[in-house]
Design a protein around this motif. Structure first.
Motif, mmCIF file in Angstrom:
data_model
loop_
_atom_site.group_PDB
_atom_site.id
_atom_site.type_symbol
_atom_site.label_atom_id
_atom_site.label_comp_id
_atom_site.label_asym_id
_atom_site.label_seq_id
_atom_site.Cartn_x
_atom_site.Cartn_y
_atom_site.Cartn_z
ATOM 1 N N ILE A 294 45.109 -73.934 49.706
ATOM 2 C CA ILE A 294 45.492 -73.155 50.887
ATOM 3 C C ILE A 294 46.780 -73.721 51.480
ATOM 4 O O ILE A 294 47.733 -72.982 51.758
ATOM 5 C CB ILE A 294 44.379 -73.166 51.952
ATOM 6 C CG1 ILE A 294 43.108 -72.498 51.425
ATOM 7 C CG2 ILE A 294 44.860 -72.457 53.221
ATOM 8 C CD1 ILE A 294 41.928 -72.585 52.393
ATOM 9 N N ALA A 295 46.807 -75.030 51.665
ATOM 10 C CA ALA A 295 47.982 -75.681 52.254
ATOM 11 C C ALA A 295 49.216 -75.455 51.400
ATOM 12 O O ALA A 295 50.295 -75.118 51.912
ATOM 13 C CB ALA A 295 47.717 -77.176 52.429
ATOM 14 N N ALA A 296 49.069 -75.646 50.098
ATOM 15 C CA ALA A 296 50.210 -75.473 49.199
ATOM 16 C C ALA A 296 50.730 -74.044 49.240
ATOM 17 O O ALA A 296 51.950 -73.812 49.211
ATOM 18 C CB ALA A 296 49.816 -75.864 47.784
ATOM 19 N N SER A 297 49.832 -73.067 49.330
ATOM 20 C CA SER A 297 50.271 -71.670 49.360
ATOM 21 C C SER A 297 51.066 -71.375 50.627
ATOM 22 O O SER A 297 52.078 -70.663 50.587
ATOM 23 C CB SER A 297 49.060 -70.727 49.247
ATOM 24 O OG SER A 297 48.291 -70.685 50.447
ATOM 25 N N ILE A 298 50.629 -71.920 51.751
ATOM 26 C CA ILE A 298 51.349 -71.705 53.011
ATOM 27 C C ILE A 298 52.720 -72.367 52.962
ATOM 28 O O ILE A 298 53.733 -71.776 53.354
ATOM 29 C CB ILE A 298 50.519 -72.247 54.196
ATOM 30 C CG1 ILE A 298 49.234 -71.424 54.363
ATOM 31 C CG2 ILE A 298 51.339 -72.229 55.484
ATOM 32 C CD1 ILE A 298 48.261 -71.999 55.370
ATOM 33 N N LEU A 299 52.741 -73.589 52.456
ATOM 34 C CA LEU A 299 54.011 -74.302 52.356
ATOM 35 C C LEU A 299 54.964 -73.600 51.394
ATOM 36 O O LEU A 299 56.163 -73.462 51.673
ATOM 37 C CB LEU A 299 53.772 -75.748 51.916
ATOM 38 C CG LEU A 299 53.085 -76.641 52.949
ATOM 39 C CD1 LEU A 299 52.627 -77.947 52.318
ATOM 40 C CD2 LEU A 299 54.011 -76.911 54.127
ATOM 41 N N LYS A 300 54.459 -73.133 50.263
ATOM 42 C CA LYS A 300 55.311 -72.418 49.306
ATOM 43 C C LYS A 300 55.903 -71.167 49.932
ATOM 44 O O LYS A 300 57.074 -70.839 49.725
ATOM 45 C CB LYS A 300 54.513 -72.037 48.053
ATOM 46 C CG LYS A 300 54.308 -73.162 47.051
ATOM 47 C CD LYS A 300 53.807 -72.632 45.714
ATOM 48 C CE LYS A 300 54.877 -71.807 45.030
ATOM 49 N NZ LYS A 300 54.428 -71.293 43.714
ATOM 50 N N ALA A 301 55.084 -70.453 50.703
ATOM 51 C CA ALA A 301 55.570 -69.231 51.347
ATOM 52 C C ALA A 301 56.659 -69.523 52.367
ATOM 53 O O ALA A 301 57.446 -68.634 52.710
ATOM 54 C CB ALA A 301 54.404 -68.496 52.003
ATOM 55 N N ARG A 302 56.713 -70.771 52.854
ATOM 56 C CA ARG A 302 57.733 -71.173 53.822
ATOM 57 C C ARG A 302 58.915 -71.890 53.161
ATOM 58 O O ARG A 302 59.738 -72.480 53.853
ATOM 59 C CB ARG A 302 57.114 -72.086 54.877
ATOM 60 C CG ARG A 302 55.941 -71.467 55.623
ATOM 61 C CD ARG A 302 56.354 -70.388 56.597
ATOM 62 N NE ARG A 302 55.211 -69.817 57.288
ATOM 63 C CZ ARG A 302 54.654 -70.322 58.379
ATOM 64 N NH1 ARG A 302 55.125 -71.441 58.894
ATOM 65 N NH2 ARG A 302 53.624 -69.730 58.950
ATOM 66 N N GLY A 303 58.956 -71.888 51.831
ATOM 67 C CA GLY A 303 60.105 -72.446 51.139
ATOM 68 C C GLY A 303 59.963 -73.879 50.675
ATOM 69 O O GLY A 303 60.936 -74.493 50.223
ATOM 70 N N TYR A 304 58.753 -74.435 50.765
ATOM 71 C CA TYR A 304 58.494 -75.781 50.237
ATOM 72 C C TYR A 304 58.014 -75.623 48.793
ATOM 73 O O TYR A 304 56.850 -75.323 48.527
ATOM 74 C CB TYR A 304 57.438 -76.500 51.067
ATOM 75 C CG TYR A 304 57.850 -76.802 52.484
ATOM 76 C CD1 TYR A 304 58.291 -78.074 52.845
ATOM 77 C CD2 TYR A 304 57.809 -75.816 53.467
ATOM 78 C CE1 TYR A 304 58.673 -78.358 54.154
ATOM 79 C CE2 TYR A 304 58.189 -76.084 54.775
ATOM 80 C CZ TYR A 304 58.616 -77.361 55.105
ATOM 81 O OH TYR A 304 58.987 -77.631 56.393
ATOM 82 N N ASN A 305 58.913 -75.829 47.851
ATOM 83 C CA ASN A 305 58.616 -75.488 46.455
ATOM 84 C C ASN A 305 58.227 -76.678 45.588
ATOM 85 O O ASN A 305 57.749 -76.492 44.466
ATOM 86 C CB ASN A 305 59.827 -74.778 45.830
ATOM 87 C CG ASN A 305 60.083 -73.430 46.484
ATOM 88 O OD1 ASN A 305 59.167 -72.631 46.646
ATOM 89 N ND2 ASN A 305 61.336 -73.196 46.870
ATOM 90 N N ASN A 306 58.425 -77.894 46.075
ATOM 91 C CA ASN A 306 58.151 -79.076 45.257
ATOM 92 C C ASN A 306 56.766 -79.629 45.584
ATOM 93 O O ASN A 306 56.617 -80.678 46.206
ATOM 94 C CB ASN A 306 59.231 -80.132 45.490
ATOM 95 C CG ASN A 306 60.619 -79.605 45.204
ATOM 96 O OD1 ASN A 306 60.828 -78.894 44.220
ATOM 97 N ND2 ASN A 306 61.580 -79.932 46.061
ATOM 98 N N LEU A 307 55.756 -78.895 45.172
ATOM 99 C CA LEU A 307 54.378 -79.228 45.509
ATOM 100 C C LEU A 307 53.529 -79.338 44.251
ATOM 101 O O LEU A 307 53.645 -78.508 43.337
ATOM 102 C CB LEU A 307 53.785 -78.159 46.426
ATOM 103 C CG LEU A 307 54.539 -77.876 47.731
ATOM 104 C CD1 LEU A 307 54.016 -76.610 48.386
ATOM 105 C CD2 LEU A 307 54.412 -79.056 48.692
ATOM 106 N N ILE A 308 52.670 -80.343 44.239
ATOM 107 C CA ILE A 308 51.748 -80.531 43.120
ATOM 108 C C ILE A 308 50.348 -80.739 43.689
ATOM 109 O O ILE A 308 50.128 -81.646 44.495
ATOM 110 C CB ILE A 308 52.145 -81.746 42.254
ATOM 111 C CG1 ILE A 308 53.560 -81.552 41.685
ATOM 112 C CG2 ILE A 308 51.135 -81.959 41.132
ATOM 113 C CD1 ILE A 308 54.110 -82.781 40.983
ATOM 114 N N ASP A 309 49.441 -79.889 43.286
ATOM 115 C CA ASP A 309 48.058 -79.990 43.747
ATOM 116 C C ASP A 309 47.301 -81.026 42.918
ATOM 117 O O ASP A 309 47.485 -81.117 41.694
ATOM 118 C CB ASP A 309 47.373 -78.626 43.606
ATOM 119 C CG ASP A 309 45.908 -78.686 43.950
ATOM 120 O OD1 ASP A 309 45.594 -78.927 45.121
ATOM 121 O OD2 ASP A 309 45.077 -78.507 43.031
#
Length: 468
Positions: A429-444
Motif C-alpha cells: 500500500i505504502a509503495a503504491s502511494i509513493l509511486k503515484a507521487r513520483g517516488y520510483n526507487n522502491l523495493i518491497d
C-alpha cells in the motif's frame, strides 16, 4: 428467544439479530441490509426495532435503509437528534419484543447518546447486554468521538466511568456481553479477539472495571496511549446522524463494468482515483500506472478510510474476477459512495488494449539480508508506532502507513528505499502511494518484518527501546 451475532472481520464489527415470537430487533446493522431482511423472512418474522448503540464513527450503519424497507422503528439513546425519524429512548425505557424485553440503559462516555441494551428473558431474568462501544471485552470505548461537543475527552471519560459503575457493573456476573467490536477496531486500544463474553469475567480481567479504581485513575488509564482517531471517523458519524444515499443506488452506480477506453476516460475526466483491490502479489507483478493498492484480502475498509481523505472522491476499481460487488459494498460501509465502475476483464483487458503497465520490485527477506550485510541501505518501516518501538531495524526511517501523506518529506526521491511492514500488505500500500507521487526507487520486502527476523542478520541489527 433467538440471538445471533453477525460478525464482520474486516471492520471487527458485530451486528445482532434478536427474535422472539415472530418479532425481531436488529442491533447496529451494516450498510448492506438484505441479509437481515432475508433472515427474518426465512424465520417468518418481522423486524420491529432497529437499535443503534450510538452514532458509529468507524462504519456507516444500515439503519436508515432498513427502516425504509421494513417500517421498523429506529431507536437511539437519550438525547440523539437526527435528520430522519427515530425514537429517542428514555433512560430505563423498556421495549417489548415478543415474550422478551429490552431495557435501554443510557451509558454516555464513548459518545453522549451511547446506550447499552439489556435483554431480559421471558422469565424476567437479565440475560445479556448489547454494549456497543461502551464496554468491549478487555477494554472500553474511546472517549474522544462525540459529535460537535464542547466537552473534553476527560469530561467524556469521567462520564464513561460513571456509566460503567452505575449501569453495567451492578448487573449479575452471568450476564452475557455482546460488544460492537473486537480486536482490530480503532474504537479501543486493547480489545480481545473474543467477540462474546460474560460480565463476571470482565469485572475480573478488564483493566477499566477494577473495583478499587478511582475516577481520576480511570481517566488517566483510558486516555493513556490513545491514538488520534482515523480521519474518516467524524465523517462517518455525521453520515449516520444526517442520513445517506440508499445502498441500492450506490451499488447500481458503482458496480458497472467498463471497457479500457471508458475506464481511462472516466479516470481522467472525473479525476477518479484508480484503486486496485487485488492481492499484493498481483499488484507487484503488474498494475496500472499511478493506481493505488489496498487489497480486499486485508483490513480493506479501515485502510481506505485512513488513506483516502475525501469520502466523495470518485473511484474506479481494478478487482479480482467476480469481486466488483464486494468491493463497492465494502467501500460503502465506510462512506465511500462515489465508485464509478470497474475495469471489465481486469489487467489483461488493459494490456490487451495496448495500455501501459507498471510493476513493483519485490525481494525476499533473505535477499534483503544479503544486501543489508553488503551495503548501507535506506529502509522505510511503515508499521504502527507500537510495532516499531517494540523492535525495529537500525537506522530505518519510520512513519505509520496512515500518516504517509504527512511524512513524504522524510524520504528522498533520489534514494532507493526498501519498504517493509509486518507481513507485506501495508508495505505494498505504502509503495503504491509513493509511486503515484513520483517516488520510483522502491523495493518491497516480501513477508515484512516477520520474514526479516527469520534471516541470518545479526541480532544487533535489531534495536529494542530498552537497549537504546
Amino acid at each position: 428467544m433467538k440471538i445471533e451475532q453477525l460478525y464482520t472481520g474486516c471492520l471487527a464489527q458485530g451486528a445482532y439479530y434478536i427474535e422472539s415470537e415472530g418479532e425481531v430487533a436488529i442491533i447496529d446493522p451494516l450498510r448492506e441490509i438484505q441479509q437481515y431482511i432475508d433472515k427474518a423472512d426465512s424465520n417468518k418474522a418481522k423486524i420491529k426495532y432497529i437499535l443503534e448503540t450510538h452514532f458509529h464513527a468507524d462504519f456507516v450503519s444500515g439503519h436508515v435503509d432498513l427502516a425504509q424497507k421494513t417500517g421498523a422503528t429506529i431507536v437511539f439513546g437519550p438525547g440523539a437528534t437526527t435528520e430522519y425519524d427515530i425514537h429517542s429512548a428514555k433512560d430505563g425505557e423498556v421495549l417489548k419484543l415478543g415474550k422478551v424485553s429490552i431495557k435501554v440503559l443510557h451509558t454516555p462516555g464513548h459518545t453522549l447518546e451511547s446506550a447499552t441494551y439489556l435483554l431480559i428473558d421471558e422469565n424476567g431474568k437479565d440475560h445479556a447486554i448489547f454494549s456497543g462501544d461502551t464496554l468491549f471485552l478487555g477494554d472500553v470505548g474511546r472517549p474522544d468521538l462525540a459529535i460537535k461537543s464542547d466537552l473534553t475527552k476527560e469530561d467524556l471519560a469521567g462520564m464513561l466511568f460513571d456509566s460503567l459503575r452505575e449501569k453495567i457493573m451492578p448487573l449479575a456476573d452471568d450476564v452475557i456481553v455482546y460488544p460492537a467490536h473486537g480486536a482490530g477496531s480503532a474504537c479501543g486500544k486493547n480489545l480481545s479477539k473474543e467477540t462474546v463474553g460474560v460480565l463476571g469475567d470482565q469485572k475480573k480481567t478488564n483493566y477499566a472495571l477494577r473495583a478499587d479504581m478511582t475516577k481520576a485513575e480511570f481517566i488517566k488509564e483510558v486516555l493513556d496511549g490513545i491514538a488520534p482517531p482515523p480521519q474518516y471517523f467524524a465523517q462517518n458519524a455525521m453520515m449516520n446522524k444526517m442520513g445517506y444515499d440508499a445502498f441500492e443506488s450506490v451499488l447500481k452506480t458503482g458496480n458497472v463494468p467498463l471497457q479500457p477506453e471508458e475506464f481511462e476516460r472516466i479516470a481522467n475526466t472525473e479525476s477518479a482515483l484508480v484503486l486496485d483491490v487485488r492481492t499484493q502479489a498481483d499488484f507487484i507483478t503488474g498494475h496500472i500506472p499511478n493506481s493505488i493498492f489496498i487489497g480486499l484480502n486485508g483490513q480493506f475498509a479501515p485502510w481506505v478510510g485512513a488513506l483516502i481523505k475525501d469520502l466523495k472522491q470518485p473511484i474506479v476499481l481494478i478487482v479480482p474476477e467476480g469481486k466488483s460487488e464486494e468491493a463497492v459494498t465494502r467501500l460503502s460501509r465506510v462512506g465511500y459512495d462515489n465508485t464509478l465502475g470497474y475495469l471489465e476483464g481486469g489487467l489483461n483487458a488493459w494490456k490487451g488494449a495496448g495500455k501501459d503497465v507498471s510493476s513493483l520490485e519485490s525481494i525476499s527477506a533473505e535477499d534483503f539480508a544479503q544486501r543489508a550485510k553488503a551495503d548501507s541501505l535506506h529502509i522505510l518501516d511503515v508499521r504502527k508506532d507500537g510495532e516499531y518501538q517494540s523492535t525495529h531495524l537500525e537506522d530505518a526511517t519510520h512513519f505509520p502507513l496512515d500518516l504517509i501523506n504527512d511524512n513524504m518529506d522524510a524520504i528522498n526521491k533520489d534514494d532507493t528505499y526498501y519498504v517493509h511492514c509486518a507481513g507485506g500488505y501495508r508495505s505494498v500500500i505504502a509503495a503504491s502511494i509513493l509511486k503515484a507521487r513520483g517516488y520510483n526507487n522502491l523495493i518491497d520486502i516480501a513477508g515484512g518484518f516477520g520474514a526479516i527476523k527469520k534471516t541470518d542478520l545479526k541480532t544487533t541489527d535489531f534495536v529494542c527501546p530498552s537497549t537504546l
